[in-house]
Design an enzyme around this catalytic site. Structure first.
Site, PDB file in Angstrom:
ATOM      1  N   SER A 171       3.660  -1.978  10.366  1.00 53.37           N
ATOM      2  CA  SER A 171       5.107  -2.044  10.601  1.00 53.37           C
ATOM      3  C   SER A 171       5.719  -3.396  10.236  1.00 53.37           C
ATOM      4  O   SER A 171       6.665  -3.847  10.902  1.00 53.37           O
ATOM      5  CB  SER A 171       5.429  -1.659  12.052  1.00 53.37           C
ATOM      6  OG  SER A 171       5.078  -0.309  12.286  1.00 53.37           O
TER       7      SER A 171
ATOM      8  N   LYS B  26       0.193   4.235  -0.244  1.00 53.21           N
ATOM      9  CA  LYS B  26      -0.414   5.426   0.364  1.00 53.21           C
ATOM     10  C   LYS B  26      -0.143   6.653  -0.526  1.00 53.21           C
ATOM     11  O   LYS B  26      -0.128   6.527  -1.746  1.00 53.21           O
ATOM     12  CB  LYS B  26       0.072   5.603   1.804  1.00 53.21           C
ATOM     13  CG  LYS B  26      -0.162   4.322   2.639  1.00 53.21           C
ATOM     14  CD  LYS B  26       0.060   4.516   4.111  1.00 53.21           C
ATOM     15  CE  LYS B  26      -0.177   3.191   4.840  1.00 53.21           C
ATOM     16  NZ  LYS B  26      -0.055   3.289   6.279  1.00 53.21           N
TER      17      LYS B  26
ATOM     18  N   ASN C 283       0.875  -1.174   0.000  1.00 51.81           N
ATOM     19  CA  ASN C 283       0.000   0.000   0.000  1.00 51.81           C
ATOM     20  C   ASN C 283       0.912   1.224   0.000  1.00 51.81           C
ATOM     21  O   ASN C 283       1.479   1.579   1.030  1.00 51.81           O
ATOM     22  CB  ASN C 283      -0.891  -0.027   1.251  1.00 51.81           C
ATOM     23  CG  ASN C 283      -1.731   1.229   1.385  1.00 51.81           C
ATOM     24  OD1 ASN C 283      -1.760   2.074   0.486  1.00 51.81           O
ATOM     25  ND2 ASN C 283      -2.410   1.374   2.515  1.00 51.81           N
TER      26      ASN C 283
ATOM     27  N   GLU D  73      -6.722   4.951   8.020  1.00 50.48           N
ATOM     28  CA  GLU D  73      -6.472   6.354   7.683  1.00 50.48           C
ATOM     29  C   GLU D  73      -7.700   6.977   7.024  1.00 50.48           C
ATOM     30  O   GLU D  73      -8.007   8.152   7.238  1.00 50.48           O
ATOM     31  CB  GLU D  73      -5.220   6.448   6.775  1.00 50.48           C
ATOM     32  CG  GLU D  73      -3.961   6.181   7.598  1.00 50.48           C
ATOM     33  CD  GLU D  73      -2.828   5.520   6.839  1.00 50.48           C
ATOM     34  OE1 GLU D  73      -2.845   5.508   5.607  1.00 50.48           O
ATOM     35  OE2 GLU D  73      -1.913   5.002   7.515  1.00 50.48           O
TER      36      GLU D  73
ATOM     37  N   GLY E  52       2.768   2.391  10.872  1.00 48.09           N
ATOM     38  CA  GLY E  52       3.730   3.485  10.717  1.00 48.09           C
ATOM     39  C   GLY E  52       4.490   3.834  11.976  1.00 48.09           C
ATOM     40  O   GLY E  52       5.141   4.875  12.040  1.00 48.09           O
TER      41      GLY E  52
ATOM     42  N   HIS F   9      -9.493   1.373   5.229  1.00 48.46           N
ATOM     43  CA  HIS F   9      -8.203   1.613   5.884  1.00 48.46           C
ATOM     44  C   HIS F   9      -8.406   2.588   7.045  1.00 48.46           C
ATOM     45  O   HIS F   9      -9.192   3.534   6.940  1.00 48.46           O
ATOM     46  CB  HIS F   9      -7.184   2.163   4.882  1.00 48.46           C
ATOM     47  CG  HIS F   9      -5.795   2.083   5.413  1.00 48.46           C
ATOM     48  ND1 HIS F   9      -5.322   2.972   6.358  1.00 48.46           N
ATOM     49  CD2 HIS F   9      -4.786   1.200   5.186  1.00 48.46           C
ATOM     50  CE1 HIS F   9      -4.079   2.631   6.677  1.00 48.46           C
ATOM     51  NE2 HIS F   9      -3.729   1.567   5.977  1.00 48.46           N
TER      52      HIS F   9
ATOM     53  N   GLU G 102      -5.178  -4.723  10.751  1.00 50.60           N
ATOM     54  CA  GLU G 102      -4.162  -3.685  10.919  1.00 50.60           C
ATOM     55  C   GLU G 102      -4.416  -2.926  12.219  1.00 50.60           C
ATOM     56  O   GLU G 102      -5.191  -1.951  12.233  1.00 50.60           O
ATOM     57  CB  GLU G 102      -4.209  -2.697   9.748  1.00 50.60           C
ATOM     58  CG  GLU G 102      -3.955  -3.320   8.401  1.00 50.60           C
ATOM     59  CD  GLU G 102      -3.409  -2.296   7.400  1.00 50.60           C
ATOM     60  OE1 GLU G 102      -2.316  -2.524   6.887  1.00 50.60           O
ATOM     61  OE2 GLU G 102      -4.064  -1.273   7.166  1.00 50.60           O
TER      62      GLU G 102
HETATM   63  P1  13P Z   1       3.153   0.502   7.650  1.00 38.90           P
HETATM   64  O1  13P Z   1       3.649  -0.808   7.060  1.00 38.90           O
HETATM   65  O2  13P Z   1       3.872   1.689   7.127  1.00 38.90           O
HETATM   66  O3  13P Z   1       3.093   0.418   9.144  1.00 38.90           O
HETATM   67  O4  13P Z   1       1.646   0.685   7.133  1.00 38.90           O
HETATM   68  C1  13P Z   1       0.762  -0.381   7.243  1.00 38.90           C
HETATM   69  C2  13P Z   1      -0.472  -0.052   6.509  1.00 38.90           C
HETATM   70  O5  13P Z   1      -1.220   0.835   6.899  1.00 38.90           O
HETATM   71  C3  13P Z   1      -0.754  -0.799   5.275  1.00 38.90           C
HETATM   72  O6  13P Z   1      -2.035  -0.551   4.812  1.00 38.90           O
END
Ligand code: 13P
Length: 255
Positions: free
Chosen positions: A212, A11, A9, A97, A173, A95, A167
């Site tokens: 992560s 982002k 992903n 976010e 992150g 997600h 997640e």
């Molecule tokens: P990270 O791997 O950067 O922690 O992000 C995970 C994520 O949100 C994947 O959708």
């Protein structure tokens, strides 16, 4: 046996040059990998370019979001038909976010799930609890509810060709992944929860872990019986790291 999916992903990251360079590096490094499905989800504006660079490789194209409408006066949105037209296959919905920054509700996410199924695209349904919910012992209740809203709108058969990405928000992150034992316990719970509706579907559904994931923790995570690959954020932007993660999944699930 379940075939894992490792999906990057990206982002809100990338540019035309990166799409070119990262995909060509991934194609080189991953051409011989068997036993693990691979996908990348670049920003929507680069999907077409990414599809072009992916060519006939076995890396599938994914997207990070979709709208519930098919066409019309919905400024800024992208429909299932457009994603299909461009050759996307796996579509991330829910997600954390988007839940946080765009106030997406479980009900809206369930509608997105439905329109994706209707279009024969594969939803990647993200679920997971916040730090506060985790500390209050609410992880299972939160995950169960996020799944139930979809199950109540459609039914368990909707998960026949769909994925779940667990997640935990506190792991995204932060560099602080859930431990393999922690993640396995939640994945097992998610599978057993779906089994209450349909045991055969629960056995087959792919449950990815996200939060992560990196080159150092991938093997340990993927050797857990209910962790079927990963949704990778930051580490998917580096071809070396992402390749190590994909290979870890392929190997872990072959033995
Ligand atoms: P990270 O791997 O950067 O922690 O992000 C995970 C994520 O949100 C994947 O959708």
């Amino acid at each position: 046996m379940r075939h894992p999916l490792v999906m990057g992903n990206w982002k809100l990251n990338g540019n035309k040059r990166m799409v070119n360079d990262l995909i060509s590096a991934l194609r080189n490094k991953l051409s011989n990998v068997v036993g693990c499905n691979i996908a990348i989800a670049p920003p929507v504006i680069y999907l077409d370019l990414a599809k072009y660079h992916l060519g006939n490789s076995r890396i599938a194209l994914g997207a990070q979001n979709v709208d519930i409408h098919i066409s019309g006066a919905y400024t800024g949105e992208v429909s299932t038909q457009m994603l299909k037209d461009i050759g996307a296959k796996y579509i991330i919905i829910g997600h954390s976010e988007r839940r946080a920054y765009h106030k997406e509700s479980n009900e809206l996410i369930a509608e997105k799930f439905a329109v994706l199924k209707e279009a024969e695209l594969i939803p990647v349904l993200c679920i997971g609890e916040s730090k506060a919910e985790n500390e209050a012992g609410k992880t299972e209740a939160v995950c169960a509810h996020q799944i139930d809203v979809v199950l109540n709108k459609l039914d368990a058969k909707a998960f026949e060709s769909a994925l779940i990405a667990y997640e935990p928000i506190w792991a995204i992150g932060t560099g602080k992944a859930a431990t393999p034992v922690q993640a396995q316990a939640v994945h097992k719970f998610i599978r057993s929860h779906i089994a209450k509706y349909d045991a055969a579907i629960a056995e087959r559904v792919i449950i990815q872990y996200g939060g992560s994931v990196n080159a150092d923790n991938a093997v340990e995570l993927f050797t857990q019986p209910d962790i079927d690959g990963a949704l990778v954020g930051g580490a998917s932007l580096n071809a070396d790291t992402f390749s190590v993660i994909v290979k870890a999944a392929a190997e872990a699930k072959q033995t």
